[in-house]
Design an enzyme around this catalytic site. Structure first.
Site, mmCIF file in Angstrom:
data_model
loop_
_atom_site.group_PDB
_atom_site.id
_atom_site.type_symbol
_atom_site.label_atom_id
_atom_site.label_comp_id
_atom_site.label_asym_id
_atom_site.label_seq_id
_atom_site.Cartn_x
_atom_site.Cartn_y
_atom_site.Cartn_z
ATOM 1 N N GLU A 1 -13.126 4.307 7.242
ATOM 2 C CA GLU A 1 -12.424 4.717 8.036
ATOM 3 C C GLU A 1 -11.697 5.963 8.200
ATOM 4 O O GLU A 1 -11.189 6.626 6.846
ATOM 5 C CB GLU A 1 -11.567 3.483 8.428
ATOM 6 C CG GLU A 1 -10.979 3.057 7.171
ATOM 7 C CD GLU A 1 -10.090 2.067 6.898
ATOM 8 O OE1 GLU A 1 -9.587 0.954 7.922
ATOM 9 O OE2 GLU A 1 -8.609 1.804 6.240
ATOM 10 N N SER B 1 1.313 -1.107 -0.564
ATOM 11 C CA SER B 1 0.254 0.334 -0.294
ATOM 12 C C SER B 1 0.560 1.193 -0.201
ATOM 13 O O SER B 1 1.416 1.240 -0.618
ATOM 14 C CB SER B 1 -0.999 -0.002 1.058
ATOM 15 O OG SER B 1 -2.142 0.768 0.972
ATOM 16 N N ASP C 1 -3.857 6.633 -3.237
ATOM 17 C CA ASP C 1 -2.347 5.853 -2.957
ATOM 18 C C ASP C 1 -1.966 5.064 -4.399
ATOM 19 O O ASP C 1 -2.135 4.719 -4.476
ATOM 20 C CB ASP C 1 -2.097 5.384 -1.081
ATOM 21 C CG ASP C 1 -3.276 4.399 -0.942
ATOM 22 O OD1 ASP C 1 -4.700 3.804 -2.694
ATOM 23 O OD2 ASP C 1 -2.728 3.359 -0.226
#
Length: 539
Positions: free
Chosen positions: A353, A94, A251
């Site tokens: 989140e 990630s 990202d």
């Protein structure tokens, strides 16, 4: 252990467990995706790890859906459900530093694995530490008739599915707003371009220096868009040059989204994850109401958030009549719960989140930066027709449902016994087995300790969220409306804190609320964390 060897051993354990769980494993197959890490500089690239992963399963006669090109992480859970595969893995680290790599594992339901699957897979890995014959033969992916490339099919139906959450296509085609997109040297560029096309937009303007994959992330000090303006420098300068008001940043594996908007003052506002969630929640509910049938029942509608995220969706739900649920931190819990709700005939509009992870709709049961990017573009285009910016709409949301002002940060602590001591003190505060009644000048209304399963707000004193004994997490609800959580990180030597002032709509003095929040945080640090005494390192 060498990472290539680790990949083979991990998949051997996973194969063993999946074979036990699925009698039809060899018919259903397994999905493998990967990002762009180490493509040039390392023999241990994500692509090579993907090939080794596939080889273990192909050698055992299991069909493998191996993407022929790097993909966003959400494509793997999406493909698992579409192809009815038994499971899937995405090889990615990630937004971590360039030296890292890792696996995300998805179950047949398209959600990240939770207990007991994670523990059982680990047991199987420990039983298979010697590489099997054929495990290292990465050429198998080119020669085996069991290798399938799902890229074209999955990309096509994903983009088609995306249109289900497009509500103003005609408006999108006409908008004068320009958008800048940065993919942070990762996988996002091609897919975000296609998503904008699916919504009827002109393509977003890419940041040329960050458009193409670069495993060294050479233009940013860290490839995490959550860090804000300091890592968005190239995007913001390009936006100023192009007179673009909105910047979207995915990202490196395109499962998370950061958003910045130029204000009338000329300054940039980089939205927090909680602020973006307020906008997404408002937009998804507004769109559902405007486009749903008259028979659609608001009591059948759900939104979800992790427990350390803003309570703004709860406030919107209370006023509008839909359901709001919390889960433990981590999108794996959201994905699993959403699948349960869908299986029971419920409608889930949005979940999030606070660390800029958003799920718009339910095509993907994980956070998805590609869909979030195009949804925020459609929202901005709609608001433009009302002479509103995203920031102005955010203020309207807070004035309607109550200001929710939050702050998140952390302390570093490299001594596990110290971390344990900090939390054990909170469980034995004035005397054994007693939690604090106040923190400095601030009275505490309720305490929830997910580590032990205790919750003082419940009649039976048991936490509604499942106990999570392997990590520390205690939440304090204060009498002044502040909610603060202290928890450990699962991957880093940190004690994190999450604090939020949840005000009623009539409490509109934002400055006062910000001051109150800051005072509670200072009291929390001084009385509960005691950084000087415990040797904690400030962020």
């Amino acid at each position: 252990m060498d990472l290539n060897l680790h990949a083979s051993v991990l998949l051997q354990g996973m194969y063993k467990y999946l074979e036990r769980c699925f009698s039809d494993f060899r018919q259903r197959g397994f999905v493998v995706g990967y990002d762009t890490r180490g493509q040039v500089t390392s023999s241990c690239s994500s692509k090579r790890l993907a090939k080794l992963t596939a080889a273990v399963l192909l050698a055992k006669g299991v069909p493998v859906y191996l993407f022929s090109k790097y993909v966003p992480t959400p494509f793997v859970p999406y493909a698992v459900r579409q192809l009815k595969a038994a499971a899937g893995v995405m090889i990615t680290a990630s937004h971590n530093r360039k030296e890292d790599n890792g696996y995300k594992v998805y179950w047949e339901n398209g959600a990240q694995i939770t207990s007991p699957h994670d523990k059982e897979i680990l047991k199987c890995i420990e039983e298979c530490v010697e590489p099997w014959n054929g495990s290292w033969n990465e050429n198998l992916v080119d020669t085996s008739p069991l290798t399938r490339d799902p890229l074209e099919e999955i990309c096509k139906i994903y983009m088609e599915d995306l249109k289900k959450i497009c509500y103003n296509r005609e408006l999108n085609t006409k908008t004068n707003l320009k958008f800048i997109h940065t993919s942070f040297h990762g996988v996002g560029h091609d897919y975000v371009q296609l998503a904008f096309k699916a919504f009827g937009f002109k393509p977003p303007i890419p940041v040329p220096e960050q458009k193409d994959p670069d495993p060294d992330f050479s233009t940013v000090k860290c490839p995490n868009p959550e860090e804000g303006e300091c890592v968005l420098e190239l995007s913001l300068r390009l936006a100023e040059k192009e007179s673009a008001r909105v910047v979207v940043a995915t990202d490196p594996d395109a499962d998370r989204l950061a958003v910045a908007e130029r204000q009338e003052t000329g300054r940039w506002k980089v939205f927090t994850g909680n602020e973006l969630a307020a906008l997404f929640g408002w937009w998804m509910f507004r769109s559902w109401k405007a486009n749903g049938s008259r028979e659609a029942d608001v009591k059948n509608v759900y939104m979800l958030a992790t427990t350390v995220s803003s309570k703004i969706l709860k406030a919107i739900a209370l006023k509008e009549g839909f359901h709001f649920e919390e889960t433990l931190p981590g999108f794996k819990w959201i994905g699993s719960r959403v699948k349960d709700l869908l299986d029971n005939g419920k409608e889930v509009l949005f979940a999030f989140e606070e660390s800029i992870g958003f799920m718009c709709g339910t095509s993907v049961l994980d956070k998805d930066g590609v869909s979030a990017a195009v949804v925020i573009a459609e929202m901005a285009s709609y608001l433009e027709t009302k002479n509103l910016t995203l920031a102005q709409q955010l203020t309207e949301i807070y004035e309607m449902y109550g200001y929710h002002i939050s702050k998140t940060s952390y302390f570093l602590c490299y001594e596990p016994p110290t971390i344990k001591r900090v939390f054990e003190k909170l469980r034995n505060f004035d005397f054994p087995k007693s939690y604090p009644k106040s923190c400095g000048a601030y009275g505490i209304l309720h305490v929830r300790d997910v580590t032990t399963g205790y919750d003082s707000s419940q009649l039976n004193k048991k936490s509604v969220l499942p106990a999570s004994k392997n990590s520390q997490m205690i939440t304090f609800t204060f009498q002044n409306g502040c909610v603060a959580t202290l928890r450990t990180s699962g991957t880093e030597p940190k004690i994190k804190y999450y604090a939020e002032m949840c005000a009623r709509p009539e409490q509109s003095d934002k400055t006062f609320l910000e001051e109150q929040l800051q005072k509670v945080i200072e009291a929390l640090i001084e009385n509960f964390l005691e950084p000087s005494k415990n040797g904690l390192i400030w962020r």
